[in-house]
Design an enzyme around this catalytic site. Structure first.
Site, PDB file in Angstrom:
ATOM      1  N   TRP A 149      -2.968  -2.557  -1.666  1.00 39.04           N
ATOM      2  CA  TRP A 149      -2.739  -3.974  -1.924  1.00 39.04           C
ATOM      3  C   TRP A 149      -3.498  -4.693  -0.814  1.00 39.04           C
ATOM      4  O   TRP A 149      -3.146  -4.610   0.354  1.00 39.04           O
ATOM      5  CB  TRP A 149      -1.259  -4.317  -1.855  1.00 39.04           C
ATOM      6  CG  TRP A 149      -0.969  -5.727  -2.230  1.00 39.04           C
ATOM      7  CD1 TRP A 149      -0.821  -6.238  -3.488  1.00 39.04           C
ATOM      8  CD2 TRP A 149      -0.793  -6.839  -1.334  1.00 39.04           C
ATOM      9  NE1 TRP A 149      -0.577  -7.590  -3.433  1.00 39.04           N
ATOM     10  CE2 TRP A 149      -0.551  -7.987  -2.120  1.00 39.04           C
ATOM     11  CE3 TRP A 149      -0.828  -6.975   0.050  1.00 39.04           C
ATOM     12  CZ2 TRP A 149      -0.333  -9.238  -1.580  1.00 39.04           C
ATOM     13  CZ3 TRP A 149      -0.620  -8.229   0.596  1.00 39.04           C
ATOM     14  CH2 TRP A 149      -0.368  -9.346  -0.217  1.00 39.04           C
ATOM     15  N   HIS A 160      11.522 -38.924  -6.603  1.00 38.95           N
ATOM     16  CA  HIS A 160      11.025 -39.098  -5.231  1.00 38.95           C
ATOM     17  C   HIS A 160       9.583 -38.612  -5.090  1.00 38.95           C
ATOM     18  O   HIS A 160       9.126 -38.351  -3.985  1.00 38.95           O
ATOM     19  CB  HIS A 160      11.952 -38.384  -4.246  1.00 38.95           C
ATOM     20  CG  HIS A 160      13.342 -38.932  -4.280  1.00 38.95           C
ATOM     21  ND1 HIS A 160      13.656 -40.184  -3.789  1.00 38.95           N
ATOM     22  CD2 HIS A 160      14.492 -38.442  -4.796  1.00 38.95           C
ATOM     23  CE1 HIS A 160      14.947 -40.425  -3.982  1.00 38.95           C
ATOM     24  NE2 HIS A 160      15.480 -39.378  -4.602  1.00 38.95           N
ATOM     25  N   ARG A 214       3.491  -0.239  -5.053  1.00 43.27           N
ATOM     26  CA  ARG A 214       3.260  -0.886  -3.758  1.00 43.27           C
ATOM     27  C   ARG A 214       1.908  -1.586  -3.688  1.00 43.27           C
ATOM     28  O   ARG A 214       1.562  -2.179  -2.664  1.00 43.27           O
ATOM     29  CB  ARG A 214       3.347   0.157  -2.637  1.00 43.27           C
ATOM     30  CG  ARG A 214       4.645   0.918  -2.642  1.00 43.27           C
ATOM     31  CD  ARG A 214       4.608   2.040  -1.649  1.00 43.27           C
ATOM     32  NE  ARG A 214       4.714   1.542  -0.300  1.00 43.27           N
ATOM     33  CZ  ARG A 214       5.836   1.384   0.360  1.00 43.27           C
ATOM     34  NH1 ARG A 214       6.980   1.689  -0.214  1.00 43.27           N
ATOM     35  NH2 ARG A 214       5.841   0.933   1.588  1.00 43.27           N
ATOM     36  N   LYS A 231       9.089 -16.821 -12.496  1.00 41.90           N
ATOM     37  CA  LYS A 231       8.756 -15.835 -13.552  1.00 41.90           C
ATOM     38  C   LYS A 231       7.500 -16.273 -14.290  1.00 41.90           C
ATOM     39  O   LYS A 231       6.610 -15.474 -14.559  1.00 41.90           O
ATOM     40  CB  LYS A 231       9.893 -15.688 -14.576  1.00 41.90           C
ATOM     41  CG  LYS A 231      11.206 -15.125 -14.119  1.00 41.90           C
ATOM     42  CD  LYS A 231      11.156 -13.759 -13.513  1.00 41.90           C
ATOM     43  CE  LYS A 231      10.966 -13.809 -12.032  1.00 41.90           C
ATOM     44  NZ  LYS A 231      11.410 -12.704 -11.240  1.00 41.90           N
ATOM     45  N   GLU A 258      13.824 -19.812 -10.012  1.00 35.29           N
ATOM     46  CA  GLU A 258      13.570 -18.463 -10.519  1.00 35.29           C
ATOM     47  C   GLU A 258      12.808 -18.507 -11.852  1.00 35.29           C
ATOM     48  O   GLU A 258      11.875 -17.743 -12.078  1.00 35.29           O
ATOM     49  CB  GLU A 258      14.917 -17.719 -10.663  1.00 35.29           C
ATOM     50  CG  GLU A 258      14.846 -16.343 -11.267  1.00 35.29           C
ATOM     51  CD  GLU A 258      14.006 -15.341 -10.481  1.00 35.29           C
ATOM     52  OE1 GLU A 258      13.573 -15.636  -9.362  1.00 35.29           O
ATOM     53  OE2 GLU A 258      13.765 -14.256 -11.031  1.00 35.29           O
ATOM     54  N   CYS A 284       0.850  -1.186   0.000  1.00 33.83           N
ATOM     55  CA  CYS A 284       0.000   0.000   0.000  1.00 33.83           C
ATOM     56  C   CYS A 284       0.889   1.240   0.000  1.00 33.83           C
ATOM     57  O   CYS A 284       1.950   1.269   0.602  1.00 33.83           O
ATOM     58  CB  CYS A 284      -0.926   0.099   1.202  1.00 33.83           C
ATOM     59  SG  CYS A 284      -2.064  -1.260   1.332  1.00 33.83           S
ATOM     60  N   GLU A 340       4.313 -15.944 -12.043  1.00 32.11           N
ATOM     61  CA  GLU A 340       3.928 -14.560 -11.749  1.00 32.11           C
ATOM     62  C   GLU A 340       3.231 -13.862 -12.888  1.00 32.11           C
ATOM     63  O   GLU A 340       2.242 -13.186 -12.699  1.00 32.11           O
ATOM     64  CB  GLU A 340       5.199 -13.743 -11.502  1.00 32.11           C
ATOM     65  CG  GLU A 340       5.666 -13.676 -10.128  1.00 32.11           C
ATOM     66  CD  GLU A 340       6.903 -12.807 -10.091  1.00 32.11           C
ATOM     67  OE1 GLU A 340       6.807 -11.699  -9.577  1.00 32.11           O
ATOM     68  OE2 GLU A 340       7.973 -13.218 -10.583  1.00 32.11           O
ATOM     69  N   LYS A 357       5.123  -4.504  -6.031  1.00 34.24           N
ATOM     70  CA  LYS A 357       6.581  -4.464  -6.193  1.00 34.24           C
ATOM     71  C   LYS A 357       7.310  -4.429  -4.851  1.00 34.24           C
ATOM     72  O   LYS A 357       8.452  -4.856  -4.756  1.00 34.24           O
ATOM     73  CB  LYS A 357       6.940  -3.229  -7.027  1.00 34.24           C
ATOM     74  CG  LYS A 357       8.381  -3.135  -7.441  1.00 34.24           C
ATOM     75  CD  LYS A 357       8.682  -4.077  -8.586  1.00 34.24           C
ATOM     76  CE  LYS A 357      10.151  -4.159  -8.914  1.00 34.24           C
ATOM     77  NZ  LYS A 357      10.480  -5.475  -9.508  1.00 34.24           N
ATOM     78  N   ASN A 408      -1.023   1.849   5.938  1.00 35.07           N
ATOM     79  CA  ASN A 408      -0.224   0.772   5.354  1.00 35.07           C
ATOM     80  C   ASN A 408       0.189  -0.138   6.499  1.00 35.07           C
ATOM     81  O   ASN A 408       0.660   0.354   7.520  1.00 35.07           O
ATOM     82  CB  ASN A 408       1.015   1.358   4.672  1.00 35.07           C
ATOM     83  CG  ASN A 408       1.972   0.283   4.186  1.00 35.07           C
ATOM     84  OD1 ASN A 408       1.553  -0.812   3.841  1.00 35.07           O
ATOM     85  ND2 ASN A 408       3.256   0.601   4.169  1.00 35.07           N
ATOM     86  N   GLY A 409      -0.013  -1.449   6.354  1.00 33.13           N
ATOM     87  CA  GLY A 409       0.360  -2.379   7.418  1.00 33.13           C
ATOM     88  C   GLY A 409      -0.833  -3.214   7.823  1.00 33.13           C
ATOM     89  O   GLY A 409      -1.834  -3.271   7.113  1.00 33.13           O
TER      90      GLY A 409
HETATM   91  C1  F6R Z   1       9.592 -11.870  -8.154  1.00 32.09           C
HETATM   92  C2  F6R Z   1       9.726 -10.761  -7.242  1.00 32.09           C
HETATM   93  C3  F6R Z   1       9.553 -11.039  -5.791  1.00 32.09           C
HETATM   94  C4  F6R Z   1      10.607 -10.260  -4.992  1.00 32.09           C
HETATM   95  C5  F6R Z   1      10.342 -10.421  -3.480  1.00 32.09           C
HETATM   96  C6  F6R Z   1      11.404  -9.747  -2.654  1.00 32.09           C
HETATM   97  O1  F6R Z   1       9.735 -11.462  -9.474  1.00 32.09           O
HETATM   98  O2  F6R Z   1       9.948  -9.660  -7.627  1.00 32.09           O
HETATM   99  O3  F6R Z   1       9.612 -12.400  -5.510  1.00 32.09           O
HETATM  100  O4  F6R Z   1      11.865 -10.740  -5.320  1.00 32.09           O
HETATM  101  O5  F6R Z   1       9.094  -9.876  -3.173  1.00 32.09           O
HETATM  102  O6  F6R Z   1      11.484  -8.390  -2.933  1.00 32.09           O
HETATM  103  P1  F6R Z   1      12.771  -7.555  -2.598  1.00 32.09           P
HETATM  104  O7  F6R Z   1      13.868  -8.058  -3.452  1.00 32.09           O
HETATM  105  O8  F6R Z   1      12.395  -6.140  -2.912  1.00 32.09           O
HETATM  106  O9  F6R Z   1      13.060  -7.770  -1.134  1.00 32.09           O
END
Ligand code: F6R
Length: 608
Positions: free
Chosen positions: A74, A504, A27, A485, A481, A2, A488, A603, A100-101
């Site tokens: 959010w 397994h 956010r 991707k 990873e 947020c 997401e 983000k 926020n929180g």
């Molecule tokens: C995936 C992604 C998230 C962040 C995670 C940690 O594409 O962006 O998994 O990596 O939320 O965020 P940071 O790196 O900002 O601590």
């Protein structure tokens, strides 16, 4: 998560607030709202969806405000609806709050207020705050806020206005970031100082339950025990960096394409080639601190955790220091054993991730030194850690992390070489590692040049709803990873797995409808991986291999091959991950998913 923004001053408070929350949209972006005082009345406007939707409503409403607070959400408590959007007001519409929180004790407080006759209109935890303040208000706004805040448990950053006090905004922050910016005859409140840095760079960061009364060009701060305290303004150095999409359809694609340049930035000026080592000017530790490291603990979430996992392999292989890598949200609730000689590396693109921040605070309280790797200057982790090495990836706007990840890998590798050179690695070995790093930008460009080929494969496989990503050693975190991707941005179920573990249990899922993306760039274990891929093939599973040029043995096994330039095992996750990013991007594009702001995500993850 947020984003909170508040404005008081001589510019247009409506315009400033909308501009502010647009900058905070990273956010959260499921709903947005604005409130303010106009001629002794509170006026507000909220909308489900992005800030652009709110803007249209605000325009129709011809809003004029003397002071404003705004929010982009959010969702945590309550669905992303207009009713649950902030600001929240009390029943008499005298107090408005953005938050926020998470307020953990809201069910009890809500129950008490309902018994007092209060009617709630949302499902949020936040709504208790304006009702509480209104019930405690007897003409003294600050006093009512103080009393209300003393009843809250949890993490909160709040901006609060009252219809009888249009000359101020009250800001409160406890375990959730909140910055107050003071300009000449104006003031700002924001979850991120970058959102107002174009107007002022004189900032106060609130924490630990501090309350600030913010007026035009002026502020007063009170601590939890209600004592007025002196807090000087800090000058933030960095100007907000602006990122434009340019010719690209999405920021995510643009950021994938920026990797050759930002990788170069990751090592520019940091290599000491003559000595086969590395120097980070931000690393404030002295040589003895680094020489006395006996054990490294790495923390991160999501993509940053994957980078940490890769670093664990590198550091143990090359620097021969034992490493423990932990997911911050799990680690913070352990009772960690932190033996003497433990050095902590916290990895976070944003520098604001609540779980990583809480874990590092606990470790600092136990006496450990914390090095943060982060991309955002002035972020909370940058400010609080003992040293911070910047990723230099430039602003990452796409919610899914791409260029920050590959820069994390390179910087962790450089740090590894530095530690190893301080111990047993000889100059020539160090120089060979630096050469491998220097070749990366060109190698990544070669992967980007295959975009069309990767897009064609992605299109052909985009109808599948389940994928595996398999790899061994360095290719195992890379497979986690790659799968993340795809999940997401395309909403496909994808599992990253160590290839040797398939038999397994998970191999039960393999059939002609569940393709496997095989990450083949770990030379040391390639033979073993081939055996695992044969097991997949024998069960009619399709195999898309991402493999170094010249790899033999794939022709009978792989249905598709994406060739990537060859590098050392320790760095192979860089070209491989870029290919996996392009694959995920084009699958998502084919499925028509919203790529830059995927559903349910944000983000910066500032709640637990
Ligand atoms: C995936 C992604 C998230 C962040 C995670 C940690 O594409 O962006 O998994 O990596 O939320 O965020 P940071 O790196 O900002 O601590």
């Amino acid at each position: 998560m947020c984003g909170i923004f508040g404005y008081i001053g001589s510019q247009n408070p409506v315009k400033m607030a909308l501009q502010g929350i647009k900058r905070l949209e990273y956010r959260g972006y499921d709903s947005a709202g604005i409130a303010g005082v106009d001629a002794g009345k509170l006026r507000f406007c909220k909308e489900a969806g992005k800030v652009a939707m709110l803007e249209q409503e605000v325009e129709k409403a011809h809003m004029h405000l003397e002071v404003s607070i705004a929010h982009t959400r959010w969702a945590t408590n309550g669905a992303p609806t207009k009713e649950n959007a902030h600001p929240h007001l009390d029943s008499a519409e005298s107090v408005a709050v953005v938050h926020n929180g998470i307020i953990e004790n809201y069910p009890e407080l809500r129950e008490t207020l309902i018994k007092q006759g209060v009617t709630f209109v949302s499902e949020t935890d936040t709504e208790i705050v304006p009702h509480l303040i209104a019930s405690l208000y007897q003409g003294d706004f600050l006093e009512a806020v103080r009393k209300a805040v003393s009843m809250l448990h949890g993490a909160y950053a709040l901006a609060i206005i009252h219809r009888d006090h249009p000359d101020c905004i009250i800001a409160v922050a406890h375990e959730s970031p909140l910055a107050v910016g003071i300009g000449s005859n104006e003031a700002f409140i924001s979850s991120d100082s970058q959102a107002f840095a174009n107007y002022t760079r004189d900032v106060l960061f609130l924490s630990n339950g501090e309350i600030a009364v913010v007026k035009r060009g002026h502020y007063e701060v009170f601590d939890v025990s209600n004592q007025q305290i002196t807090r000087d303004l800090q000058r933030i150095e960095s100007k907000p960096q602006v990122s434009l999409k340019g010719e690209y359809e999405h920021y995510t694609l643009k950021e994938i394409h920026e990797q050759p340049t930002v990788l170069q930035n990751a090592f520019a000026g940091r290599l000491r080639e003559e000595y086969g080592t590395v120097q980070f000017e931000e690393l404030k530790f002295d040589v003895n601190d680094l020489l006395s490291i006996e054990r490294i603990l790495i923390l991160g979430c999501g993509t940053s955790w994957h980078a940490g996992y890769l670093a664990a392999y590198m550091i143990e292989d090359i620097a021969r220091i034992p490493v423990q890598v932990e997911i911050s949200s799990e680690f913070r609730y352990k009772n960690p054993i932190v033996p003497h000689g433990t050095f902590v590396i916290a990895i976070s693109q944003s520098g604001e991730t609540a779980d990583t921040l809480a874990a590092t605070r606990e470790l600092q309280a136990k006496g450990a030194k914390v090095l943060t790797l982060c991309n955002v200057h002035g972020s909370t982790m940058d400010r609080e850690s003992d040293a911070c090495v910047y990723l230099r990836a430039g602003p990452e706007v796409g919610v899914c992390s791409t260029k920050a990840f590959t820069n994390q890998i390179v910087i962790l590798f450089l740090f590894t070489v530095m530690l190893a050179r301080m111990r047993h690695l000889n100059r020539q070995e160090g120089q060979a590692f630096l050469q491998a790093v220097k070749a990366l930008p060109q190698q990544v460009q070669a992967v980007l040049d295959m975009e069309k080929h990767i897009a064609d494969i992605a299109k052909r496989y985009a109808h599948h709803d389940n994928f595996f990503f398999l790899g061994r050693r360095y290719m195992y975190p890379a497979s986690l990873e790659g799968a993340l991707k795809l999940k997401e941005i395309s909403y496909i179920n994808a599992n990253g797995y160590p290839a040797g573990e398939m038999k397994h249990g998970p191999i039960a899922l393999i059939n002609e409808n569940c393709p496997t993306v095989a990450l083949c760039a770990n030379k040391q274990t390639f033979g073993k991986l081939l055996n695992n891929l044969m097991e997949v093939k024998a069960r009619n599973g399709k195999v898309i291999a991402i493999a170094p040029e010249g790899t033999e043995g794939l022709s009978d096994i792989a249905d598709e091959v994406i060739w990537v330039p060859e590098t050392i095992d320790e760095l192979a996750s860089v070209p491989t991950s870029v290919a996996a990013q392009l694959f995920a991007y084009y699958v998502a594009l084919e499925r028509g998913a919203e790529i830059d702001q995927p559903r349910n995500l944000a983000k910066s993850v500032t709640v637990e």
